[in-house]
Design an enzyme around this catalytic site. Structure first.
Site, PDB file in Angstrom:
ATOM      1  N   HIS A   1      10.241   1.639   7.601  1.00 37.47           N
ATOM      2  CA  HIS A   1      11.026   1.437   6.376  1.00 37.47           C
ATOM      3  C   HIS A   1      10.242   2.068   5.222  1.00 37.47           C
ATOM      4  CE1 HIS A   1      12.610  -0.586   2.860  1.00 37.47           C
ATOM      5  NE2 HIS A   1      13.660  -0.992   3.569  1.00 37.47           N
TER       6      HIS A   1
ATOM      7  N   CYS B   1     -16.914  -8.062   1.166  1.00 39.38           N
ATOM      8  CA  CYS B   1     -16.025  -7.820   0.031  1.00 39.38           C
ATOM      9  C   CYS B   1     -14.721  -8.586   0.174  1.00 39.38           C
ATOM     10  CB  CYS B   1     -15.746  -6.333  -0.061  1.00 39.38           C
ATOM     11  SG  CYS B   1     -17.238  -5.359   0.134  1.00 39.38           S
TER      12      CYS B   1
ATOM     13  N   THR C   1     -19.905  -6.341  -7.686  1.00 39.19           N
ATOM     14  CA  THR C   1     -18.620  -7.015  -7.895  1.00 39.19           C
ATOM     15  C   THR C   1     -18.877  -8.399  -8.479  1.00 39.19           C
ATOM     16  OG1 THR C   1     -17.754  -5.890  -5.971  1.00 39.19           O
ATOM     17  CG2 THR C   1     -16.552  -7.850  -6.715  1.00 39.19           C
TER      18      THR C   1
ATOM     19  N   THR D   1     -23.654  -9.928  -4.771  1.00 39.86           N
ATOM     20  CA  THR D   1     -23.124 -11.118  -5.455  1.00 39.86           C
ATOM     21  C   THR D   1     -22.487 -12.023  -4.399  1.00 39.86           C
ATOM     22  OG1 THR D   1     -21.275  -9.677  -6.041  1.00 39.86           O
ATOM     23  CG2 THR D   1     -22.703 -10.381  -7.829  1.00 39.86           C
TER      24      THR D   1
ATOM     25  N   LYS E   1     -11.325  -5.104  -9.993  1.00 41.03           N
ATOM     26  CA  LYS E   1     -12.085  -5.006  -8.740  1.00 41.03           C
ATOM     27  C   LYS E   1     -11.744  -6.161  -7.784  1.00 41.03           C
ATOM     28  CE  LYS E   1     -14.763  -4.402  -5.546  1.00 41.03           C
ATOM     29  NZ  LYS E   1     -15.420  -3.391  -4.782  1.00 41.03           N
TER      30      LYS E   1
ATOM     31  N   GLY F   1     -14.085  -9.646   7.980  1.00 41.23           N
ATOM     32  CA  GLY F   1     -15.515  -9.735   7.686  1.00 41.23           C
ATOM     33  C   GLY F   1     -15.884  -8.819   6.546  1.00 41.23           C
TER      34      GLY F   1
ATOM     35  N   ARG G   1       9.704   1.333   2.206  1.00 45.13           N
ATOM     36  CA  ARG G   1       8.944   0.502   1.273  1.00 45.13           C
ATOM     37  C   ARG G   1       8.162  -0.618   1.960  1.00 45.13           C
ATOM     38  NH1 ARG G   1      13.141   2.331  -1.095  1.00 45.13           N
ATOM     39  NH2 ARG G   1      14.536   0.749  -0.219  1.00 45.13           N
TER      40      ARG G   1
HETATM   41  N1  SAJ Z   1      -9.047  -5.581   8.602  1.00 46.50           N
HETATM   42  C1  SAJ Z   1      -7.997  -6.100   9.374  1.00 46.50           C
HETATM   43  N2  SAJ Z   1      -6.783  -5.461   9.352  1.00 46.50           N
HETATM   44  C2  SAJ Z   1      -6.576  -4.328   8.609  1.00 46.50           C
HETATM   45  C3  SAJ Z   1      -7.625  -3.815   7.825  1.00 46.50           C
HETATM   46  C4  SAJ Z   1      -8.848  -4.467   7.838  1.00 46.50           C
HETATM   47  O1  SAJ Z   1      -8.144  -7.108  10.059  1.00 46.50           O
HETATM   48  O2  SAJ Z   1      -5.452  -3.793   8.666  1.00 46.50           O
HETATM   49  C5  SAJ Z   1     -10.356  -6.257   8.605  1.00 46.50           C
HETATM   50  C6  SAJ Z   1     -11.496  -5.352   9.067  1.00 46.50           C
HETATM   51  O3  SAJ Z   1     -11.604  -5.343  10.461  1.00 46.50           O
HETATM   52  C7  SAJ Z   1     -12.688  -5.999   8.382  1.00 46.50           C
HETATM   53  C8  SAJ Z   1     -12.099  -6.514   7.070  1.00 46.50           C
HETATM   54  O4  SAJ Z   1     -10.697  -6.564   7.271  1.00 46.50           O
HETATM   55  O5  SAJ Z   1     -13.186  -7.088   9.126  1.00 46.50           O
HETATM   56  C9  SAJ Z   1     -12.393  -5.677   5.847  1.00 46.50           C
HETATM   57  O6  SAJ Z   1     -12.438  -4.303   6.173  1.00 46.50           O
HETATM   58  P1  SAJ Z   1     -11.789  -3.148   5.293  1.00 46.50           P
HETATM   59  O7  SAJ Z   1     -12.023  -1.889   6.024  1.00 46.50           O
HETATM   60  O8  SAJ Z   1     -10.402  -3.454   4.924  1.00 46.50           O
HETATM   61  O9  SAJ Z   1     -12.590  -3.207   3.908  1.00 46.50           O
HETATM   62  P2  SAJ Z   1     -14.146  -3.325   3.513  1.00 46.50           P
HETATM   63  O10 SAJ Z   1     -14.465  -4.775   3.314  1.00 46.50           O
HETATM   64  O11 SAJ Z   1     -15.012  -2.571   4.436  1.00 46.50           O
HETATM   65  O12 SAJ Z   1     -14.138  -2.585   2.080  1.00 46.50           O
HETATM   66  C10 SAJ Z   1     -13.341  -3.094   1.032  1.00 46.50           C
HETATM   67  C11 SAJ Z   1     -12.500  -1.962   0.409  1.00 46.50           C
HETATM   68  N3  SAJ Z   1     -11.496  -2.523  -0.490  1.00 46.50           N
HETATM   69  C12 SAJ Z   1     -10.185  -2.163  -0.424  1.00 46.50           C
HETATM   70  O13 SAJ Z   1      -9.764  -1.399   0.413  1.00 46.50           O
HETATM   71  C13 SAJ Z   1      -9.280  -2.735  -1.432  1.00 46.50           C
HETATM   72  C14 SAJ Z   1     -13.414  -0.992  -0.351  1.00 46.50           C
HETATM   73  O14 SAJ Z   1     -12.639  -0.013  -1.031  1.00 46.50           O
HETATM   74  C15 SAJ Z   1     -14.276  -1.760  -1.366  1.00 46.50           C
HETATM   75  O15 SAJ Z   1     -15.155  -0.896  -2.068  1.00 46.50           O
HETATM   76  C16 SAJ Z   1     -15.096  -2.768  -0.585  1.00 46.50           C
HETATM   77  O16 SAJ Z   1     -14.186  -3.680   0.067  1.00 46.50           O
HETATM   78  C17 SAJ Z   1     -16.011  -3.507  -1.555  1.00 46.50           C
HETATM   79  O17 SAJ Z   1     -17.225  -3.233  -1.543  1.00 46.50           O
HETATM   80  O18 SAJ Z   1     -15.535  -4.294  -2.374  1.00 46.50           O
END
Ligand code: SAJ
Length: 407
Positions: free
Chosen positions: A239, A255, A116, A80, A201, A252, A241
């Site tokens: 901390h 999602c 999604t 999507t 989601k 990237g 909390r």
């Molecule tokens: N990133 C950061 N800092 C962080 C964590 C991630 O810069 O502390 C960046 C990563 O390098 C990457 C992007 O964020 O470029 C996303 O990566 P990610 O590992 O956080 O998540 P995705 O996109 O691989 O997967 C997410 C997940 N969603 C959540 O954790 C809420 C996964 O559970 C979902 O199933 C997936 O999106 C989806 O398909 O929707």
């Protein structure tokens, strides 16, 4: 029998998992090449444990085809994308898949949407397709939304252990679909209505996007006054909390960099924090680019051809480049007329996708004076010593060589 439509990053592992746990599964994809690869016994992307799971599913009799099946249960797991201008979800693939299901499905079938979608998409786009085909929803065809939740890099583990949400018009149908997911899912499976499932989601991914944006904003604040953002986050996280995520070169993947825009697109006057967060994350590749120019200047470097970008995928140890911050940086560099000069390397990307791409780690390291770590693949973590003597910008905080520059 369950007919899973769409054998991409989510559909394929889901199909394999169900088949390996005793469900009769036929996987359908309109991409002939992809189906041919699967039929020849190969998986189509890299993921921990997927090859073993694939073997189990084959032994259990999973079938791959381009044809939609006549059966009682369909799971639609197609992409999507979002419209870059309106920021709204583009449901075209979901609609196309449901239209094709309608051509073959018997009365009484259940259509599960795993893709999604933004809240209200099923009402606006999916229900009309079913009704246009002369079916009454709830009598002839049942609708369910079971959004996927697995993280690339740890998909197989998360398929088995994550809790899940099933949104259904009719809770009894929700219970029937729950049985298929319970065949493998050891987490809790909550049954709710479709709109709530759609919203949860998108909200989950938005929560993460906003929190990453907060970390990225802190990185910019700390850079401004030369403070160590990582040490600050480390101490704050002691901390009980506080749990700040990590700053990085951008967000990237298909999602977290996409789904929150659905809320901005649908609620432009309400989703303010989300809008700003997404802009902050989207601005990170340019922030890194400015850091590169700043550091080059500091070291008296003028030749961008001696700069190497390490990592093309959107995060570590996956081969997925969708919405990758590195690709966004290269696009920006092309606007500055130097996109074809900078050297680029990623161990997971074997095909040439960008100019000046290299395919050997040592050759890459030896051909540059300045290395920008954009993705923390295990390969570079294990070969950090080879970077000694180079100018380094580490956007992932994985390198502790003296003199390394950080975000
Ligand atoms: N990133 C950061 N800092 C962080 C964590 C991630 O810069 O502390 C960046 C990563 O390098 C990457 C992007 O964020 O470029 C996303 O990566 P990610 O590992 O956080 O998540 P995705 O996109 O691989 O997967 C997410 C997940 N969603 C959540 O954790 C809420 C996964 O559970 C979902 O199933 C997936 O999106 C989806 O398909 O929707």
């Amino acid at each position: 029998m369950v007919n899973i439509i769409g054998l991409g990053y989510i559909g394929l592992p889901t199909a394999l998992m169900m088949a390996a746990h005793g469900v009769e599964v036929v996987g359908t994809d309109y991409n002939k090449e992809l189906v041919a690869t699967l039929k020849s016994g190969k998986t189509t992307f890299k993921e921990d444990g997927i090859d073993e799971l694939f073997q189990k599913a084959i032994e259990a009799g999973i079938v791959f085809t381009t044809e939609y099946q006549v059966t009682d249960t369909y799971i639609v797991s197609v992409p999507t994308p979002y419209d870059k201008f309106s920021k709204k979800v583009d449901a075209c693939y979901v609609v196309a898949a449901v239209k094709d299901v309608m051509k073959v499905c018997p009365k009484g079938a259940t259509v599960v949407i795993e893709s999604t979608v933004s809240p209200g998409t099923i009402d606006r786009f999916v229900r009309p397709v079913i009704e246009e085909n002369g079916f009454v929803i709830g009598r002839d065809i049942h609708l369910v939304h079971a959004p996927e939740r697995i993280i690339p890099g740890n998909m197989i583990y998360e398929l088995l252990h994550n809790n899940r949400t099933i949104g259904a018009d009719d809770p009894k149908i929700g219970q029937i679909i729950k049985k298929y997911y319970s065949s493998f899912c050891q987490g809790e499976i909550v049954i709710t209505d479709i709109r709530t499932a759609e919203m949860t989601k998108v909200v989950e991914n938005t929560f993460r996007a906003v929190n990453i944006a907060f970390a990225n904003e802190l990185a910019k604040i700390c850079r401004h006054d030369n403070m160590d953002v990582y040490e600050i986050i480390r101490i704050c996280n002691m901390h009980p909390r506080v749990n700040i995520l990590q700053p990085g070169p951008g967000v990237g993947g298909h999602c977290i960099s996409v789904d929150p825009w659905f809320l901005v697109g649908d609620y432009p006057s309400l989703a303010k924090v989300i809008d700003e967060s997404m802009k902050t994350n989207d601005g990170m590749p340019d922030f890194v680019l400015n850091r590169i120019y700043e550091i080059m200047k500091k070291h008296g470097m003028t030749d961008i051809g001696r700069v190497g970008l390490y990592g093309l995928t959107y995060k570590e140890n996956v081969d997925d480049m969708r919405e990758s911050p590195t690709l966004q940086m290269i696009e920006s560099m092309e606007r500055h007329l130097c996109g074809n000069m900078v050297k680029i390397y990623d161990p997971f990307i074997k095909k040439d996708v960008v100019p000046s791409q290299m395919h050997d780690f040592d050759e890459f390291i030896n051909s540059v004076d300045f290395i920008v770590i954009l993705v923390g693949h295990d390969e570079i973590k294990e070969n950090m010593e080879k970077l000694r003597g180079k100018v380094i910008l580490d956007t992932r905080n994985i390198c502790d060589i003296e003199g390394v520059h950080k975000l």
